[in-house]
Design a protein around this motif. Structure first.
Motif, short mmCIF file in Angstrom:
data_model
loop_
_atom_site.label_atom_id
_atom_site.label_comp_id
_atom_site.label_asym_id
_atom_site.label_seq_id
_atom_site.Cartn_x
_atom_site.Cartn_y
_atom_site.Cartn_z
N ILE A 1 -0.30 6.61 -3.33
CA ILE A 1 -0.20 7.07 -1.93
C ILE A 1 0.60 8.38 -1.87
CG2 ILE A 1 0.77 6.51 0.35
CD1 ILE A 1 0.17 3.50 -0.38
N ALA A 2 1.70 8.44 -2.62
CA ALA A 2 2.53 9.66 -2.62
C ALA A 2 1.75 10.85 -3.20
CB ALA A 2 3.81 9.43 -3.42
N LEU A 3 0.93 10.60 -4.22
CA LEU A 3 0.16 11.70 -4.82
C LEU A 3 -0.90 12.24 -3.84
CD1 LEU A 3 -0.30 10.39 -8.49
CD2 LEU A 3 1.34 12.11 -7.66
N TRP A 4 -1.54 11.35 -3.08
CA TRP A 4 -2.50 11.83 -2.07
C TRP A 4 -1.77 12.65 -0.99
CZ3 TRP A 4 -7.56 12.28 -2.35
CH2 TRP A 4 -8.28 11.47 -3.24
N ILE B 1 -4.43 4.24 -2.08
CA ILE B 1 -5.55 4.84 -1.36
C ILE B 1 -6.79 4.89 -2.25
CG2 ILE B 1 -6.38 7.04 -0.40
CD1 ILE B 1 -3.47 7.47 0.66
N SER B 2 -6.61 5.30 -3.52
CA SER B 2 -7.75 5.43 -4.44
C SER B 2 -8.50 4.11 -4.55
CB SER B 2 -7.27 5.85 -5.82
OG SER B 2 -6.56 7.06 -5.76
N GLU B 3 -7.75 3.02 -4.75
CA GLU B 3 -8.39 1.73 -4.98
C GLU B 3 -8.96 1.16 -3.67
OE1 GLU B 3 -8.80 0.96 -7.98
OE2 GLU B 3 -9.79 -0.97 -7.74
N MET B 4 -8.27 1.37 -2.56
CA MET B 4 -8.76 0.88 -1.27
C MET B 4 -10.13 1.47 -0.95
SD MET B 4 -8.12 -1.07 1.38
CE MET B 4 -6.41 -1.37 1.79
N LYS B 5 -10.28 2.77 -1.23
CA LYS B 5 -11.56 3.44 -0.95
C LYS B 5 -12.66 2.84 -1.83
CE LYS B 5 -14.22 6.96 0.54
NZ LYS B 5 -14.68 7.14 1.91
N LYS B 6 -12.33 2.55 -3.09
CA LYS B 6 -13.34 1.97 -3.99
C LYS B 6 -13.73 0.56 -3.56
CE LYS B 6 -11.89 4.73 -7.96
NZ LYS B 6 -11.18 4.77 -9.23
N MET C 1 -9.63 -8.23 3.02
CA MET C 1 -8.40 -7.63 3.56
C MET C 1 -7.44 -7.22 2.44
SD MET C 1 -6.61 -11.19 4.73
CE MET C 1 -5.10 -10.36 4.89
N PRO C 2 -7.81 -6.20 1.65
CA PRO C 2 -6.86 -5.70 0.63
C PRO C 2 -5.62 -5.10 1.31
CG PRO C 2 -9.03 -4.63 0.45
CD PRO C 2 -9.01 -5.36 1.74
N ASP C 3 -4.52 -5.12 0.58
CA ASP C 3 -3.29 -4.48 1.05
C ASP C 3 -3.12 -3.18 0.26
OD1 ASP C 3 -0.44 -3.75 1.10
OD2 ASP C 3 -0.19 -5.63 2.21
N ILE C 4 -3.03 -2.07 0.95
CA ILE C 4 -3.03 -0.76 0.27
C ILE C 4 -1.76 -0.55 -0.57
CG2 ILE C 4 -1.93 0.68 2.07
CD1 ILE C 4 -4.41 2.63 1.58
N CYS C 5 -0.68 -1.27 -0.25
CA CYS C 5 0.56 -1.18 -1.04
C CYS C 5 0.54 -2.10 -2.25
CB CYS C 5 1.78 -1.55 -0.19
SG CYS C 5 2.06 -0.48 1.19
N TRP C 6 -0.44 -2.96 -2.35
CA TRP C 6 -0.47 -3.96 -3.42
C TRP C 6 -1.70 -3.81 -4.32
CZ3 TRP C 6 0.43 -8.90 0.10
CH2 TRP C 6 1.67 -8.77 0.75
N THR C 7 -2.81 -3.40 -3.76
CA THR C 7 -4.07 -3.50 -4.49
C THR C 7 -4.37 -2.27 -5.34
OG1 THR C 7 -6.28 -4.49 -4.21
CG2 THR C 7 -5.81 -2.50 -2.91
N GLY C 8 -3.57 -1.19 -5.17
CA GLY C 8 -3.78 0.00 -5.99
C GLY C 8 -3.80 1.31 -5.21
N SER D 1 -10.77 -4.93 6.30
CA SER D 1 -9.75 -4.97 7.36
C SER D 1 -8.38 -5.07 6.69
CB SER D 1 -10.01 -6.20 8.24
OG SER D 1 -9.20 -6.19 9.38
N PRO D 2 -7.81 -3.92 6.30
CA PRO D 2 -6.61 -3.96 5.46
C PRO D 2 -5.46 -4.79 6.02
CG PRO D 2 -7.49 -1.74 5.52
CD PRO D 2 -8.26 -2.53 6.55
#
Ligand SMILES: [Mg+2]
Length: 394
Positions: free
Chosen positions: A109-112, A295-300, A286-293, A313-314
């Protein structure tokens, strides 16, 4: 551009005062966020969120982030995918899904955020551009008696929210998700849950979506009984019926209920979601963007779900960084349903940042500023950091 420093920040934020009857059920404890601040030699910094306070998660994730920190110094922050893959595969023998992907999430998230700031574009532009103008939210009424739950839900509807979520079995089962033993609920607990949802549905009327979260507290039999008992209240989803380890247990529930199922806050990366989608085990994920990997992983994961016509539905109850990271990603995702938000806590959370998020009528509006469009209030962070987990420099 080179990464020059990575700060792992543990920030404890007070929560909004709960009702007296909620005291001692975990709702009155302050929230601890694990945030990642990455600095570069071009003066651009990015922020990410790896928070997961429950069960000692903050210390676990913070420790992993400090180990990863050493391998990030000197890297080009533009190489987000390469860094993600390297960190994930580096821990292949440790088991990279779970605490490792939580740590990777904050870094990603910080890199994006850095990439957006370097290019002068909001993150959603870098992910393909917006397919919507705003992000539809859902939130949680205060728990309590049936009348108190109903009254709180009506208040949220009056604010403009069109979907609310609650755990009607928490009075008996609330302590179980970190202490699961047998998944049994009493007949009284089941019936009281139905009483709560009956009152909630009567209060909000037929046009508001009612989401049920049971926090994976049930065994198969209890989950089936509870889900079928709530069917008459036209619920939108029944979330985490059973603990996350067994896809076969989830299948057994799925095949014996007629309400839609949602799972995913305890699933990590596309590899955990693939069997859910291939097996038709849930109508929502419902993935969690802080846990699942991140922004990169959420988009995939979203794109994977799109191929099955399953909405995403995050799960989203950490800091405002998580909210905007999920928001930027979902701005670009066609099969988005709703983003979760802890609306009662937002006034408290705003102090830790450069102002409140733009939330109106149950919708989140993102800024068009470069990156995530949100900045930490470093004075607040310094003042509220846990000992030994503050910023390394002013
Ligand atoms: Mg949940």
């Amino acid at each position: 551009m080179k990464i020059t420093n990575v700060d792992v920040l543990m920030v404890t934020v007070p929560v909004a005062t709960p009702r007296p009857e909620q005291a001692g059920r975990g709702l009155d404890r302050p929230r601890t966020w694990v945030l990642v601040k990455i600095d570069t030699d071009e003066g651009i910094s990015g922020i990410g969120d790896s928070s997961q306070p429950s069960g000692g998660g903050s210390e676990l994730t913070g420790g992993i982030l400090r180990i990863m920190r050493e391998t990030l110094i000197g890297e080009d922050p533009n190489n987000i995918e390469a860094i993600w893959q390297r960190l994930f595969r580096q821990y292949t023998y440790a088991g990279p899904r779970g605490p490792i992907t939580r740590a990777i999430s904050g870094i990603d998230i910080a890199l994006w955020d850095i990439k957006g700031k370097a290019l002068g574009r909001p993150v959603y532009d870098l992910l393909g551009g917006p397919v919507r103008d705003s992000i539809s939210l859902y939130t949680h009424p205060r728990t309590g008696t049936p009348d108190q739950l109903a009254e709180s839900a009506k208040g949220l509807v009056a604010e403009g929210f069109r979907a609310v979520k609650t755990d009607p079995y928490s009075p008996e089962m609330g302590s179980k998700s970190n202490a699961y033993m047998n998944g049994v609920i009493s007949m009284e607990g089941l019936e009281y849950g139905a009483e709560l949802i009956s009152a909630l549905r009567a209060a909000v009327g037929p046009n508001i979506e009612v989401l049920i979260d049971v926090h994976a507290n049930f065994n198969v039999a209890s989950a089936i009984r509870a889900a079928n008992r709530l069917e008459e209240f036209d619920i939108t989803w029944f979330e985490e019926p059973v603990q996350p380890e067994s896809y076969q247990a989830l299948r057994q529930v799925k095949e014996n209920v007629r309400v839609p199922i949602c799972v995913g806050e305890r699933l990590f990366t596309r590899y955990d979601f693939a069997p859910i989608l291939e097996g038709r085990l849930a109508e929502y994920i419902m993935p969690d963007i802080c846990w699942t990997g991140g922004i990169s992983e959420m988009k995939k994961i979203a794109t994977l779900a799109e191929t099955y016509y399953v909405p995403i539905s995050p799960h989203n109850v950490q800091s405002p960084i998580q909210i905007v990271a999920g928001g930027h990603t979902m701005m670009t995702v066609p099969n988005f349903y709703r983003l979760e938000i802890a609306s009662l806590q937002m006034p408290n959370y705003a102090q830790a940042f450069d102002g409140p998020l733009d939330i109106r009528n149950g919708e989140l509006y993102l800024s068009d500023q470069p990156g995530l469009g949100i900045e930490l209030n470093m004075d607040y962070v310094t003042e509220h950091s846990e000992d030994g987990w503050g910023p390394s420099r002013a």
